[in-house]
Design an enzyme around this catalytic site. Structure first.
Site, PDB file in Angstrom:
ATOM      1  N   CYS A 162      14.567  43.349 -33.547  1.00 22.56           N
ATOM      2  CA  CYS A 162      14.879  44.299 -32.506  1.00 22.56           C
ATOM      3  C   CYS A 162      14.323  45.509 -32.461  1.00 22.56           C
ATOM      4  O   CYS A 162      13.293  45.838 -32.433  1.00 22.56           O
ATOM      5  CB  CYS A 162      16.579  43.925 -32.391  1.00 22.56           C
ATOM      6  SG  CYS A 162      17.249  44.300 -30.882  1.00 22.56           S
ATOM      7  N   ASP A 215      13.917  35.674 -23.591  1.00 26.29           N
ATOM      8  CA  ASP A 215      14.189  36.895 -23.862  1.00 26.29           C
ATOM      9  C   ASP A 215      14.290  38.085 -22.796  1.00 26.29           C
ATOM     10  O   ASP A 215      13.000  38.239 -22.104  1.00 26.29           O
ATOM     11  CB  ASP A 215      13.473  37.766 -25.055  1.00 26.29           C
ATOM     12  CG  ASP A 215      13.925  38.844 -25.560  1.00 26.29           C
ATOM     13  OD1 ASP A 215      14.725  39.540 -24.946  1.00 26.29           O
ATOM     14  OD2 ASP A 215      13.738  39.353 -26.726  1.00 26.29           O
ATOM     15  N   HIS A 234      16.365  36.275 -27.382  1.00 26.83           N
ATOM     16  CA  HIS A 234      16.250  37.755 -28.137  1.00 26.83           C
ATOM     17  C   HIS A 234      17.132  37.501 -29.276  1.00 26.83           C
ATOM     18  O   HIS A 234      18.043  37.025 -29.040  1.00 26.83           O
ATOM     19  CB  HIS A 234      16.768  38.742 -27.152  1.00 26.83           C
ATOM     20  CG  HIS A 234      16.540  40.141 -27.682  1.00 26.83           C
ATOM     21  ND1 HIS A 234      15.515  40.855 -27.955  1.00 26.83           N
ATOM     22  CD2 HIS A 234      17.529  40.878 -28.598  1.00 26.83           C
ATOM     23  CE1 HIS A 234      15.550  42.086 -28.593  1.00 26.83           C
ATOM     24  NE2 HIS A 234      16.727  41.818 -28.878  1.00 26.83           N
TER      25      HIS A 234
END
Length: 232
Positions: free
Chosen positions: A122, A170, A201
């Site tokens: 991330c 995502d 995600h």
């Protein structure tokens, strides 16, 4: 083997913590592991221990130490709200310098016998990409790095092999963003991309609802193969 916390000197005369996890043999190639926005929490420490069990000397630095040292958040509403505040307040250039210091500290450790790579998730995926551009590591792995598509000006600086993992579902990083990153590395034999169907995600994090076991296992296997080819 249980991990320990060590101190790393910063470029500006201060110091910050990092979680160190050693392989069963006590030595191996080095891997900088970069946190998500929830800090070096139980999940990140467990991921560090995973890679240590695979033979890597793993160092997970406290990215938020300049704002709030020892950040260790859980995935509830309050923890997530705090995590976003810290991410939005991050001093990006200093964070990259801190990661460069982490890589240097890892290279200098007697347990590190090979090269040094980086893997991030991330926010950590974006920082992994930015660290690769400095030349401080020998390879980089970026899990769903949010914002990489907005920092493509540094792509030409990346000379080391780099691996990208994305989730097809995502919403934070739509297909147009993935295509933009792919385009920036077109013709570069040192870049590899994988997009995981049905994965969202954060698919690697088993502490969150979007965890996808199949995508996480596939990505982990590909990451281990990548690291074995480039730093082992």
């Amino acid at each position: 083997m249980p991990g320990t916390t060590i101190s790393i000197p910063s470029h500006d005369g201060k110091a910050f913590d990092a979680y160190l996890s050693l392989p069963p043999t006590g030595k191996g190639p080095g891997l900088v592991l970069i946190q998500e926005i929830w800090g070096v929490n139980a999940h990140i420490r467990a991921v560090a221990d995973q890679y240590a069990m695979d033979g890597y000397v793993v160092l997970a630095p406290d990215v938020f130490w300049r704002q709030e040292p020892k950040t260790d958040l859980i995935y509830d509403e309050a923890g997530t709200q705090k995590a976003y505040q810290l991410m939005n307040g991050l001093d990006g250039p200093n964070a990259v310098k801190d990661l460069m210091a982490t890589a240097q500290a890892l290279r200098q450790r007697p347990e590190v016998t090979g090269k040094v790579g980086v893997a991030g998730f991330c926010m950590g995926g974006r920082l992994s990409y930015q660290l690769a551009a400095t030349g401080a590591v020998d390879t980089a792995v970026c899990y769903y790095g949010g914002g990489i598509q907005n920092a493509l000006d540094v792509a030409p600086k990346i000379q080391v092999p780099i691996l990208f993992h994305y989730g097809a579902l995502d919403a934070h990083i739509p297909a147009t963003a993935v295509d933009a990153v792919k385009g920036a590395f077109a013709g570069h034999s040192n870049a590899q991309f994988h997009v995981y169907e049905g994965a969202d995600h954060g698919f690697n994090c088993w502490g969150r609802p979007m965890y996808n076991q199949r995508a996480a296992a596939l990505a982990r296997g590909r990451t281990l193969e990548w690291l074995s080819n480039h730093i082992s």
